[in-house]
Design a protein around this motif. Structure first.
Motif, PDB file in Angstrom:
ATOM      1  N   ALA A 205       0.838  -1.199   0.000  1.00  0.00           N
ATOM      2  CA  ALA A 205       0.000   0.000   0.000  1.00  0.00           C
ATOM      3  C   ALA A 205       0.875   1.253   0.000  1.00  0.00           C
ATOM      4  CB  ALA A 205      -0.936   0.000   1.211  1.00  0.00           C
ATOM      5  N   MET A 206       1.966   1.217   0.746  1.00  0.00           N
ATOM      6  CA  MET A 206       2.887   2.359   0.746  1.00  0.00           C
ATOM      7  C   MET A 206       3.521   2.530  -0.630  1.00  0.00           C
ATOM      8  SD  MET A 206       3.973   4.822   2.651  1.00  0.00           S
ATOM      9  CE  MET A 206       4.338   4.698   4.398  1.00  0.00           C
ATOM     10  N   ALA A 207       3.837   1.409  -1.284  1.00  0.00           N
ATOM     11  CA  ALA A 207       4.393   1.489  -2.638  1.00  0.00           C
ATOM     12  C   ALA A 207       3.396   2.124  -3.603  1.00  0.00           C
ATOM     13  CB  ALA A 207       4.795   0.100  -3.127  1.00  0.00           C
ATOM     14  N   GLU A 208       2.136   1.762  -3.475  1.00  0.00           N
ATOM     15  CA  GLU A 208       1.103   2.350  -4.339  1.00  0.00           C
ATOM     16  C   GLU A 208       1.016   3.866  -4.130  1.00  0.00           C
ATOM     17  OE1 GLU A 208      -2.486   0.257  -3.526  1.00  0.00           O
ATOM     18  OE2 GLU A 208      -1.724  -1.666  -4.264  1.00  0.00           O
ATOM     19  N   GLU A 209       1.139   4.299  -2.875  1.00  0.00           N
ATOM     20  CA  GLU A 209       1.122   5.736  -2.599  1.00  0.00           C
ATOM     21  C   GLU A 209       2.335   6.426  -3.210  1.00  0.00           C
ATOM     22  OE1 GLU A 209      -1.327   7.950  -0.629  1.00  0.00           O
ATOM     23  OE2 GLU A 209      -2.065   6.378  -1.960  1.00  0.00           O
ATOM     24  N   GLY A 210       3.477   5.757  -3.130  1.00  0.00           N
ATOM     25  CA  GLY A 210       4.676   6.327  -3.729  1.00  0.00           C
ATOM     26  C   GLY A 210       4.547   6.495  -5.228  1.00  0.00           C
ATOM     27  N   LEU A 211       3.944   5.503  -5.886  1.00  0.00           N
ATOM     28  CA  LEU A 211       3.740   5.594  -7.327  1.00  0.00           C
ATOM     29  C   LEU A 211       2.702   6.663  -7.665  1.00  0.00           C
ATOM     30  CD1 LEU A 211       3.752   1.787  -8.235  1.00  0.00           C
ATOM     31  CD2 LEU A 211       5.486   3.478  -8.871  1.00  0.00           C
ATOM     32  N   GLY A 218      10.717  10.613  -5.772  1.00  0.00           N
ATOM     33  CA  GLY A 218       9.924  10.106  -6.892  1.00  0.00           C
ATOM     34  C   GLY A 218      10.650   9.065  -7.727  1.00  0.00           C
ATOM     35  N   ILE A 219      11.546   8.313  -7.115  1.00  0.00           N
ATOM     36  CA  ILE A 219      12.327   7.317  -7.854  1.00  0.00           C
ATOM     37  C   ILE A 219      11.418   6.240  -8.446  1.00  0.00           C
ATOM     38  CG2 ILE A 219      14.167   5.596  -7.708  1.00  0.00           C
ATOM     39  CD1 ILE A 219      15.117   8.479  -7.391  1.00  0.00           C
ATOM     40  N   ARG A 221       8.160   6.288  -9.150  1.00  0.00           N
ATOM     41  CA  ARG A 221       7.310   6.766 -10.238  1.00  0.00           C
ATOM     42  C   ARG A 221       8.136   7.074 -11.488  1.00  0.00           C
ATOM     43  NH1 ARG A 221       2.714  11.378  -9.513  1.00  0.00           N
ATOM     44  NH2 ARG A 221       4.450  12.851  -9.663  1.00  0.00           N
ATOM     45  N   SER A 222       9.361   7.540 -11.307  1.00  0.00           N
ATOM     46  CA  SER A 222      10.226   7.791 -12.465  1.00  0.00           C
ATOM     47  C   SER A 222      10.610   6.489 -13.147  1.00  0.00           C
ATOM     48  CB  SER A 222      11.482   8.555 -12.018  1.00  0.00           C
ATOM     49  OG  SER A 222      11.143   9.843 -11.545  1.00  0.00           O
ATOM     50  N   PHE A 223      10.828   5.430 -12.372  1.00  0.00           N
ATOM     51  CA  PHE A 223      11.043   4.100 -12.950  1.00  0.00           C
ATOM     52  C   PHE A 223       9.868   3.740 -13.858  1.00  0.00           C
ATOM     53  CE2 PHE A 223      14.424   2.543  -9.998  1.00  0.00           C
ATOM     54  CZ  PHE A 223      15.138   1.775 -10.896  1.00  0.00           C
ATOM     55  N   ARG A 224       8.659   3.945 -13.346  1.00  0.00           N
ATOM     56  CA  ARG A 224       7.477   3.589 -14.130  1.00  0.00           C
ATOM     57  C   ARG A 224       7.404   4.409 -15.421  1.00  0.00           C
ATOM     58  NH1 ARG A 224       1.704   4.164 -11.305  1.00  0.00           N
ATOM     59  NH2 ARG A 224       2.205   6.376 -11.596  1.00  0.00           N
ATOM     60  N   GLU A 225       7.730   5.675 -15.341  1.00  0.00           N
ATOM     61  CA  GLU A 225       7.714   6.512 -16.539  1.00  0.00           C
ATOM     62  C   GLU A 225       8.755   6.046 -17.553  1.00  0.00           C
ATOM     63  OE1 GLU A 225       8.306  10.399 -14.989  1.00  0.00           O
ATOM     64  OE2 GLU A 225       6.264  10.577 -14.168  1.00  0.00           O
ATOM     65  N   LEU A 226       9.936   5.666 -17.068  1.00  0.00           N
ATOM     66  CA  LEU A 226      10.969   5.159 -17.972  1.00  0.00           C
ATOM     67  C   LEU A 226      10.533   3.859 -18.641  1.00  0.00           C
ATOM     68  CD1 LEU A 226      14.114   5.906 -15.778  1.00  0.00           C
ATOM     69  CD2 LEU A 226      13.538   7.009 -17.952  1.00  0.00           C
ATOM     70  N   LEU A 227       9.808   3.024 -17.886  1.00  0.00           N
ATOM     71  CA  LEU A 227       9.262   1.795 -18.470  1.00  0.00           C
ATOM     72  C   LEU A 227       8.243   2.129 -19.552  1.00  0.00           C
ATOM     73  CD1 LEU A 227       8.704  -0.435 -15.299  1.00  0.00           C
ATOM     74  CD2 LEU A 227      10.090  -1.042 -17.271  1.00  0.00           C
ATOM     75  N   GLN A 228       7.356   3.046 -19.246  1.00  0.00           N
ATOM     76  CA  GLN A 228       6.307   3.410 -20.201  1.00  0.00           C
ATOM     77  C   GLN A 228       6.891   4.049 -21.459  1.00  0.00           C
ATOM     78  OE1 GLN A 228       3.986   5.898 -17.599  1.00  0.00           O
ATOM     79  NE2 GLN A 228       2.735   4.204 -16.813  1.00  0.00           N
ATOM     80  N   GLU A 229       8.004   4.747 -21.300  1.00  0.00           N
ATOM     81  CA  GLU A 229       8.650   5.386 -22.442  1.00  0.00           C
ATOM     82  C   GLU A 229       9.524   4.417 -23.233  1.00  0.00           C
ATOM     83  OE1 GLU A 229      10.779   8.503 -20.538  1.00  0.00           O
ATOM     84  OE2 GLU A 229       8.969   9.567 -19.901  1.00  0.00           O
ATOM     85  N   GLY A 230       9.701   3.205 -22.701  1.00  0.00           N
ATOM     86  CA  GLY A 230      10.535   2.220 -23.374  1.00  0.00           C
ATOM     87  C   GLY A 230      12.020   2.450 -23.221  1.00  0.00           C
ATOM     88  N   ARG A 241      12.663  -3.366  -8.383  1.00  0.00           N
ATOM     89  CA  ARG A 241      13.330  -2.120  -8.020  1.00  0.00           C
ATOM     90  C   ARG A 241      12.326  -0.961  -7.960  1.00  0.00           C
ATOM     91  NH1 ARG A 241      18.578  -1.006 -11.436  1.00  0.00           N
ATOM     92  NH2 ARG A 241      18.943   0.405  -9.676  1.00  0.00           N
ATOM     93  N   MET A 242      11.409  -0.912  -8.911  1.00  0.00           N
ATOM     94  CA  MET A 242      10.437   0.169  -8.972  1.00  0.00           C
ATOM     95  C   MET A 242       9.528   0.169  -7.749  1.00  0.00           C
ATOM     96  SD  MET A 242       7.405   0.731 -11.801  1.00  0.00           S
ATOM     97  CE  MET A 242       6.503  -0.745 -11.235  1.00  0.00           C
ATOM     98  N   VAL A 243       8.992  -0.996  -7.395  1.00  0.00           N
ATOM     99  CA  VAL A 243       8.027  -1.064  -6.297  1.00  0.00           C
ATOM    100  C   VAL A 243       8.716  -0.809  -4.951  1.00  0.00           C
ATOM    101  CG1 VAL A 243       6.325  -2.529  -5.143  1.00  0.00           C
ATOM    102  CG2 VAL A 243       6.546  -2.619  -7.626  1.00  0.00           C
ATOM    103  N   ALA A 244       9.900  -1.372  -4.768  1.00  0.00           N
ATOM    104  CA  ALA A 244      10.629  -1.139  -3.518  1.00  0.00           C
ATOM    105  C   ALA A 244      10.992   0.340  -3.372  1.00  0.00           C
ATOM    106  CB  ALA A 244      11.884  -2.006  -3.465  1.00  0.00           C
ATOM    107  N   ALA A 245      11.426   0.959  -4.476  1.00  0.00           N
ATOM    108  CA  ALA A 245      11.765   2.382  -4.428  1.00  0.00           C
ATOM    109  C   ALA A 245      10.541   3.224  -4.120  1.00  0.00           C
ATOM    110  CB  ALA A 245      12.385   2.816  -5.754  1.00  0.00           C
ATOM    111  N   ALA A 246       9.411   2.887  -4.725  1.00  0.00           N
ATOM    112  CA  ALA A 246       8.189   3.673  -4.516  1.00  0.00           C
ATOM    113  C   ALA A 246       7.751   3.640  -3.057  1.00  0.00           C
ATOM    114  CB  ALA A 246       7.076   3.154  -5.414  1.00  0.00           C
ATOM    115  N   ALA A 247       7.821   2.468  -2.430  1.00  0.00           N
ATOM    116  CA  ALA A 247       7.454   2.367  -1.017  1.00  0.00           C
ATOM    117  C   ALA A 247       8.375   3.223  -0.156  1.00  0.00           C
ATOM    118  CB  ALA A 247       7.504   0.915  -0.564  1.00  0.00           C
ATOM    119  N   THR A 248       9.663   3.224  -0.491  1.00  0.00           N
ATOM    120  CA  THR A 248      10.627   4.015   0.279  1.00  0.00           C
ATOM    121  C   THR A 248      10.455   5.501   0.016  1.00  0.00           C
ATOM    122  OG1 THR A 248      12.139   2.151  -0.064  1.00  0.00           O
ATOM    123  CG2 THR A 248      13.055   4.126   0.946  1.00  0.00           C
ATOM    124  N   ASP A 249      10.192   5.866  -1.247  1.00  0.00           N
ATOM    125  CA  ASP A 249       9.886   7.266  -1.566  1.00  0.00           C
ATOM    126  C   ASP A 249       8.796   7.802  -0.640  1.00  0.00           C
ATOM    127  OD1 ASP A 249      11.576   7.761  -3.788  1.00  0.00           O
ATOM    128  OD2 ASP A 249      10.161   6.816  -5.159  1.00  0.00           O
TER     129      ASP A 249
END
Length: 427
Positions: A205-211, A218-219, A221-230, A241-249
């Protein structure tokens, strides 16, 4: 044989926490002292170990945009609830936040070089009363409270400084080998471990809030944007890495939600839990596999902390919780004791030198690294990759490698925290 002791240890060491546990320990001590005084504070003096000072220096206090141990103490006086333990600031109101600002001039925070590990003394003085509460050994372990010079509470083991991960009444998991520890967990009925799933719910749940918020740096969410941009490849490794970073963010950015901590640290809890959940979902692993992996991850984390110290110059998220996660994921993937030892050794050989220079927003980067490397170590171990012989501090015995890490942390890097404190305080 050790079933009940291990379950008790898990329940004691895996607890919800709101906010970084170092300023939260400051808040908890202050709130406990606050119970015994009347009137407005004339002085709030907080004396902490260098480790507590370092980790509470820059981190955001939950529900605010404020940072540091002094604000944590002020907010605890204004509205902290000591009965909530590591969730002491959970129910603070807008009025409490405003009052904390007014109280800041009365707060002084110092560090005592003679104290090690977890140590907090909070003394609250008013016109009529003075009370002191001392926390030591664990972030939520109140060992003594005095009121107007009289002791009103003292724990049975009133030790006031200790670098160990264990309190005196904890079971010492290091009396078992890692293989014995795994076998003991394997014999615990899975329904008795289901309480660990609460940590999955909290930390995801904390990771979802971070995203959602892009909190902190915002590490995630930036991971997710980089994924979406290819720009980077969509893979299991990247998702971990993305989900763990988001929870910590979110946690380092002050989002006022609880996470499930591990060995006294919420960031450890994120690292020890989130990668296992992402892996379980990706591989279709069942609940029984996940809860056993979680138990092993938490206990290996604690195992390592007993050698490095609960707070240390090395990043516990990497070398303790990251290694615990690697061990847990290796077992989840069907690895035997040799594969688990190989994964542990790969983590120690890879990340042993990662510094802890305090809790702050960029912890999200370190935890993203730790979570990703933990998964990679597990996957490589699954392929039969293992270090052989002697590789620096790493030897064939994972237990011995952990002991070597402990020596590096407690002896080899004994001046590291002092230098870090000089840098962050501008001394």
């Amino acid at each position: 044989m050790y079933r009940e002791k291990l379950l008790q240890t898990l329940r004691r060491q895996v607890k919800p926490a709101v906010g970084c546990t170092e300023p939260i320990a400051v808040a908890l001590a202050t709130a406990n002292a606050r119970k015994f005084v009347r009137g407005k504070p004339e002085r709030i003096l907080v004396v902490v170990s260098p480790n507590i000072y370092k980790n509470g220096f820059s981190v955001t206090i939950p529900g605010t945009d404020k940072t540091g141990n002094a604000y944590a103490a002020a907010l605890a006086f204004a509205g902290g609830n000591p009965d909530l333990g590591l969730e002491v600031l959970k129910n603070c109101s807008k009025e409490d936040y405003e009052r904390a600002e007014e109280l800041l001039p009365f707060v002084e925070v110092r560090f005592d070089r003679d104290k090690t590990g977890v140590y907090v003394s909070a003394t609250v003085e008013t016109a009529t009363d003075a009370a002191e509460a001392v926390i030591a050994n664990r972030h939520d372990e109140v060992v003594r409270i005095t009121h107007n010079g009289e002791i009103v509470f003292a724990s049975a083991r009133c030790a006031e400084s200790g670098a160990s991960g264990n309190s005196g009444d904890d079971f010492d998991v290091t009396c078992l080998s890692l293989a014995e520890l795994r076998r003991e967990i394997g014999e615990i009925p899975p329904e008795e471990l289901r309480f660990l799933l609460e940590g999955v719910t909290m930390n995801m749940a904390m990771a979802e809030e971070g995203l959602r918020l892009g909190a902190g740096l915002g590490i995630g969410r930036s991971f997710r944007e980089l994924l979406q941009e290819g720009v980077i490849e969509d893979s299991l490794l990247c998702k971990v890495r993305m989900v763990a970073a988001a929870a910590t963010d979110a946690r380092m950015g002050g989002v006022p939600l609880p996470v499930m901590s591990s060995a006294g640290s919420g960031n450890h809890g994120i690292t020890a839990v989130v990668p296992l959940k992402v892996l379980a979902d990706a591989r279709g692993l069942g609940e029984e596999v996940l809860v056993r992996g979680l138990a092993f991850s938490h206990l290996v984390t604690l195992y390592i902390k007993n050698f490095t110290g609960r707070l240390s110059p090395v990043c516990g998220c990497a070398v303790a919780a990251g290694t615990g996660a690697a061990a847990g994921m290796t077992w989840m993937l069907g690895g035997d004791d040799d594969a688990i030892a190989a994964a542990i050794n790969m983590m120690l050989g890879n990340l042993a030198g990662l510094l802890c220079d305090g809790a702050k927003h960029d912890c999200a980067l370190k935890i993203a690294t730790s979570a990703g490397e933990a998964l990679l170590a597990a996957l490589l171990a699954e392929k039969g990759v293992a270090m052989s012989g002697k590789n620096g501090i790493v030897v064939s015995s994972a237990e011995e490698s952990i002991r070597h890490l402990g020596r590096i942390s407690t002896t080899g890097m004994k001046d590291t925290d002092e230098v870090i404190l000089q840098i962050i305080t501008g001394a």
